[in-house]
Design a protein around this motif. Structure first.
Motif, PDB file in Angstrom:
ATOM      1  N   LEU A 191       0.831  -1.209   0.000  1.00 25.35           N
ATOM      2  CA  LEU A 191       0.000   0.000   0.000  1.00 25.35           C
ATOM      3  C   LEU A 191       0.863   1.255   0.000  1.00 25.35           C
ATOM      4  N   ILE A 192       1.929   1.241   0.782  1.00 24.40           N
ATOM      5  CA  ILE A 192       2.838   2.391   0.789  1.00 24.40           C
ATOM      6  C   ILE A 192       3.378   2.652  -0.613  1.00 24.40           C
ATOM      7  N   MET A 193       3.817   1.595  -1.288  1.00 22.90           N
ATOM      8  CA  MET A 193       4.381   1.776  -2.630  1.00 22.90           C
ATOM      9  C   MET A 193       3.330   2.203  -3.636  1.00 22.90           C
ATOM     10  N   GLU A 194       2.156   1.618  -3.584  1.00 20.27           N
ATOM     11  CA  GLU A 194       1.108   1.992  -4.529  1.00 20.27           C
ATOM     12  C   GLU A 194       0.713   3.452  -4.369  1.00 20.27           C
ATOM     13  N   ARG A 195       0.750   3.935  -3.143  1.00 21.14           N
ATOM     14  CA  ARG A 195       0.391   5.333  -2.906  1.00 21.14           C
ATOM     15  C   ARG A 195       1.459   6.299  -3.376  1.00 21.14           C
ATOM     16  N   HIS A 196       2.721   5.885  -3.345  1.00 16.16           N
ATOM     17  CA  HIS A 196       3.816   6.831  -3.567  1.00 16.16           C
ATOM     18  C   HIS A 196       4.634   6.564  -4.820  1.00 16.16           C
ATOM     19  N   ASN A 197       4.352   5.478  -5.540  1.00 10.85           N
ATOM     20  CA  ASN A 197       5.149   5.133  -6.728  1.00 10.85           C
ATOM     21  C   ASN A 197       5.245   6.280  -7.722  1.00 10.85           C
ATOM     22  N   ARG A 198       4.091   6.823  -8.108  1.00  8.96           N
ATOM     23  CA  ARG A 198       4.109   7.834  -9.168  1.00  8.96           C
ATOM     24  C   ARG A 198       4.859   9.085  -8.738  1.00  8.96           C
ATOM     25  N   GLY A 199       4.626   9.525  -7.504  1.00 12.03           N
ATOM     26  CA  GLY A 199       5.312  10.725  -7.036  1.00 12.03           C
ATOM     27  C   GLY A 199       6.818  10.551  -6.994  1.00 12.03           C
ATOM     28  N   LEU A 200       7.282   9.422  -6.473  1.00 13.30           N
ATOM     29  CA  LEU A 200       8.724   9.198  -6.396  1.00 13.30           C
ATOM     30  C   LEU A 200       9.333   9.044  -7.786  1.00 13.30           C
ATOM     31  N   TYR A 201       8.609   8.376  -8.680  1.00 11.15           N
ATOM     32  CA  TYR A 201       9.107   8.220 -10.049  1.00 11.15           C
ATOM     33  C   TYR A 201       9.249   9.573 -10.728  1.00 11.15           C
ATOM     34  N   ARG A 202       8.244  10.421 -10.583  1.00  9.72           N
ATOM     35  CA  ARG A 202       8.313  11.747 -11.197  1.00  9.72           C
ATOM     36  C   ARG A 202       9.504  12.533 -10.675  1.00  9.72           C
ATOM     37  N   ALA A 229       2.717  -2.035 -10.681  1.00  5.66           N
ATOM     38  CA  ALA A 229       2.702  -3.360 -10.062  1.00  5.66           C
ATOM     39  C   ALA A 229       4.062  -4.025 -10.163  1.00  5.66           C
ATOM     40  N   ARG A 230       4.743  -3.840 -11.296  1.00  6.41           N
ATOM     41  CA  ARG A 230       6.050  -4.468 -11.490  1.00  6.41           C
ATOM     42  C   ARG A 230       7.073  -3.936 -10.488  1.00  6.41           C
ATOM     43  N   ILE A 231       7.119  -2.613 -10.322  1.00  2.00           N
ATOM     44  CA  ILE A 231       8.063  -2.026  -9.379  1.00  2.00           C
ATOM     45  C   ILE A 231       7.738  -2.468  -7.957  1.00  2.00           C
ATOM     46  N   THR A 232       6.444  -2.425  -7.616  1.00  2.00           N
ATOM     47  CA  THR A 232       6.022  -2.811  -6.277  1.00  2.00           C
ATOM     48  C   THR A 232       6.419  -4.244  -5.964  1.00  2.00           C
ATOM     49  N   GLN A 233       6.152  -5.164  -6.903  1.00  2.00           N
ATOM     50  CA  GLN A 233       6.467  -6.569  -6.677  1.00  2.00           C
ATOM     51  C   GLN A 233       7.969  -6.794  -6.631  1.00  2.00           C
ATOM     52  N   ALA A 234       8.721  -6.054  -7.434  1.00  2.00           N
ATOM     53  CA  ALA A 234      10.177  -6.209  -7.436  1.00  2.00           C
ATOM     54  C   ALA A 234      10.758  -5.853  -6.073  1.00  2.00           C
ATOM     55  N   VAL A 235      10.241  -4.779  -5.478  1.00  2.00           N
ATOM     56  CA  VAL A 235      10.730  -4.392  -4.152  1.00  2.00           C
ATOM     57  C   VAL A 235      10.359  -5.444  -3.121  1.00  2.00           C
TER      58      VAL A 235
END
Length: 234
Positions: free
Chosen positions: A33-44, A218-224
């Motif tokens: 949940l932490i990653m799904e919430r913050h993935n896009r912001g951190l990537y940008r 999903a790919r980044i989240t699962q990789a972590v």
């Protein structure tokens, strides 16, 4: 109700500190949940520094791994998003310094400001329309992304944090170690450069720029999670 759904629902309502507490126990639902919430912001943020999709993804993964292995240092004094952004920025800036040892910030900050300075129109909401309108928006978004990539590095980072991530002047200044006045100046110049590059095509929603969702998220989240050796959800 299945237990997995019940658990996910209960975690959704947790505040940052409670969510981190679950994550410290390697709770896969909380970590995801932490990653799904913050993935896009951190990537940008990472991409704004490095200008490269693949390297930005690497930074996001490394930032999460650093964060998740040092969750004891999160005390809730700042928002979780702020803490994660700082980690991602430090990782991205470290890679940038390794790639390019010196950047003449003084020269960049004194770029010629001749000509009319025009404020960029940056609406925050996207309007739905017909397929042709959607295609037009997609093309404008591509133009915007290319124009942002061409901004000088310090301008690009400030622009992404302020106008795409919508951080305050104070938060942006804190993240980058700048004075608030410098943030305002760089944002003004970034907007002017984009206006010169794109003219009226900037009348579109920047919140859709650099998407990071669906399979990519999903790919980044699962990789972590895999690197943390967290069991996959059943």
């Amino acid at each position: 109700m299945p237990s997995g759904i019940a658990t996910a629902t209960s975690v959704e309502g947790l505040d940052d500190m409670a969510l981190v507490q679950r994550a410290r126990q390697r709770d896969g639902t909380a970590l995801r949940l932490i990653m799904e919430r913050h993935n896009r912001g951190l990537y940008r943020v990472a991409r704004s520094v490095l200008g490269d999709d693949a390297e930005a993804e690497d930074v996001v993964q490394e930032a999460y791994l650093r964060a998740f292995t040092h969750l004891e240092s999160f005390r809730g004094e700042a928002r979780l998003a702020t803490w994660l952004t700082r980690i991602a920025l430090n990782e991205a800036l470290g890679r940038l310094r390794a790639r390019r040892p010196s950047v003449d910030l003084k020269q960049i900050d004194t770029l010629d400001d001749q000509g009319a300075s025009r404020i960029v129109f940056l609406p925050g909401a996207r309007q739905d329309g017909d397929p042709e309108a959607a295609a037009a928006r997609a093309e404008i978004r591509r133009l915007i992304e290319r124009a942002i990539d061409r901004l000088p590095d310090p301008f690009r980072v400030v622009f992404v944090l302020r106008d795409i991530e919508e951080l305050s002047v104070e938060a942006t200044a804190s993240h980058l170690g700048l004075r608030p006045e410098t943030v305002k100046t760089r944002l003004h110049r970034a907007r002017r450069l984009l206006r010169q590059s794109l003219d009226d095509t900037l009348a579109t929603a920047l919140t859709d720029a650099f998407p990071f969702a669906g399979a990519r998220c999903a790919r980044i989240t699962q990789a972590v999670l895999d690197r943390l050796d967290t069991p996959r959800p059943r």
